[in-house]
Scaffold this motif. Structure first.
Motif: not given
Length: 415
Positions: A233-240, A305-314
């Motif tokens: 499994i291939t993944c990308t993660v975006a944050a907003a 699959e363990t996916v790495t997510c980006p950190e979000v700072i408030a």
């Protein structure tokens, strides 16, 4: 030459036998077929014995097996015709002194009144007791996790040194029996605390266990689970998002995943959102709070699959990180939206402080030669490298929240 364990002696008057250490880690009696000269007196016998014991002390396996005897912590066993020891104070008739070396209680001893009796090296026997399960005895983990189906992995057992009645010597003498899932293939290359190379032809979660024969007691320890993956499994993660003022503190993560098998689950922070739950939201309470969700994505071929997510700072648009005043004179802001606290005094701008209705020149510059697209307090400014525009002077004084929106990192200030 088949080495035998000395178990008894013959006549008191002819006690000319000795011990030596062999590579297998045993203290052995001389075989009558060995080409070794017999000691002619007690001193020769004592020398042979001392040399053998010294060799045993520096041989790890031999030392482990006979530690009690070597360190004098085991009680000597008396027999009719013991090995002569010139250091003993007990005499027998002709003045010879005798003691019998003590060995492990698992060693069988035989003796005869007229000849030397020897028996094969003993094998540690099982107590016959049913194994007990005690995971506090140690840990067992796969060397790699996860793995792909069709590949091999080793398992490793580590004893818990804080286990009640823990004894490093007993651990060294323990034996290990490994158990695996029915479909696992073991190449039988394991050595004690490490299993062989175990190949898993099928995907899915699996585990193993090891039974340790510890001081005659079989103790079974369950191993940590192993994930055997199938189709990748291939993944990308975006944050907003995540601004307390403009987004009500809500940040959103969106995963985009592909696989040769159907995606069956998105597990965010431990909660399964199902096969379509590729988005996740989190609400911040205050500026500066951070969150990095965990994400595991599964498919129909048992892949997880363990996916790495980006950190979000408030953030909080009402409490900016940037201050612009007569001291700082300029601020550098990143691409995107930034809120600057403009804190000039009115007299910093004009000598009499009358700024109502006045326009002030404002500039932004970049190290890039690309076109800048910037809005300062709603006023659009475009150009390259260095651009200027006019904004109300009131937007620069007394803590005004000045919003700068830019397509690149820029440095801005009052002209």
């Amino acid at each position: 030459m088949n080495k035998k364990l000395l178990s008894g002696l013959a006549l008191v008057s002819v006690a000319a036998t000795g011990f030596w250490a062999c590579g297998e880690g045993n203290i052995n009696g001389k075989d009558w077929n060995d080409d070794i000269a017999m000691a002619s007196n007690d001193q020769d016998l004592q020398t042979l014995k001392d040399n053998a014991l010294n060799e045993c002390r520096i041989t790890p396996d031999c030392y482990a097996k006979y530690q009690g005897y070597l360190e004098g912590t085991e009680v000597p066993t008396s027999v009719d015709n013991p090995v002569p020891d010139v250091n003993s104070s007990n005499s027998n008739g002709g003045g010879n002194s005798y003691t019998m070396p003590t060995v492990s209680s698992s060693i069988k001893i035989a003796r005869s009144s007229s000849s030397i009796n020897i028996i094969d090296d003993p094998v540690e026997s099982s107590s016959g007791a049913a194994p007990i399960t005690d995971d506090s005895f140690g840990t067992c983990v796969p060397a790699k996790n996860p793995i792909n189906k069709g590949t091999a992995v080793q398992w490793k057992f580590t004893a818990n040194s804080k286990y009640p009645d823990f004894d490093a010597l007993k651990i060294a003498k323990a034996t290990y029996t490994w158990s695996f899932a029915a479909d696992a293939v073991d190449d039988l290359s394991g050595k004690g605390t490490t299993s062989g190379n175990i190949t898993y032809p099928n995907s899915g979660a699996t585990t193993a266990s090891v039974t340790v024969m510890y001081d005659g007691t079989p103790i079974t320890v369950a191993c940590d689970p192993l994930q055997v993956n199938g189709d990748p499994i291939t993944c990308t993660v975006a944050a907003a998002g995540g601004d307390i003022t403009t987004d009500a503190g809500v940040a959103t993560w969106t995963a985009t995943c592909t696989s040769g098998s159907d995606i069956t689950s998105y597990v965010w922070d431990g909660t399964d959102a199902g096969p379509t739950g590729n988005t996740f939201t989190y609400t911040f309470a205050a500026k500066g709070d951070t969150h990095t969700p965990t994400l595991k994505v599964g498919n129909s071929d048992n892949t997880v699959e363990t996916v790495t997510c980006p950190e979000v700072i408030a953030t909080d648009a009402s409490i900016p990180d940037y201050i612009l005043d007569a001291t700082t004179k300029s601020v550098t802001v990143p691409a995107g939206t930034s809120v600057v606290t403009a804190s000039y005094t009115k007299t910093d701008i004009v000598w009499n402080g009358e700024i109502t209705g006045m326009q002030c020149n404002f500039y932004c510059q970049s190290s890039s030669n690309d076109a800048m697209d910037i809005t300062v307090d709603g006023v659009a400014m475009e150009g390259k490298n260095y651009i200027t525009g006019q904004i109300p002077c009131e937007s620069l004084v007394e803590g005004y929240q000045l919003k700068i929106v830019s397509n690149m990192e820029v440095t801005c200030g009052k002209q």
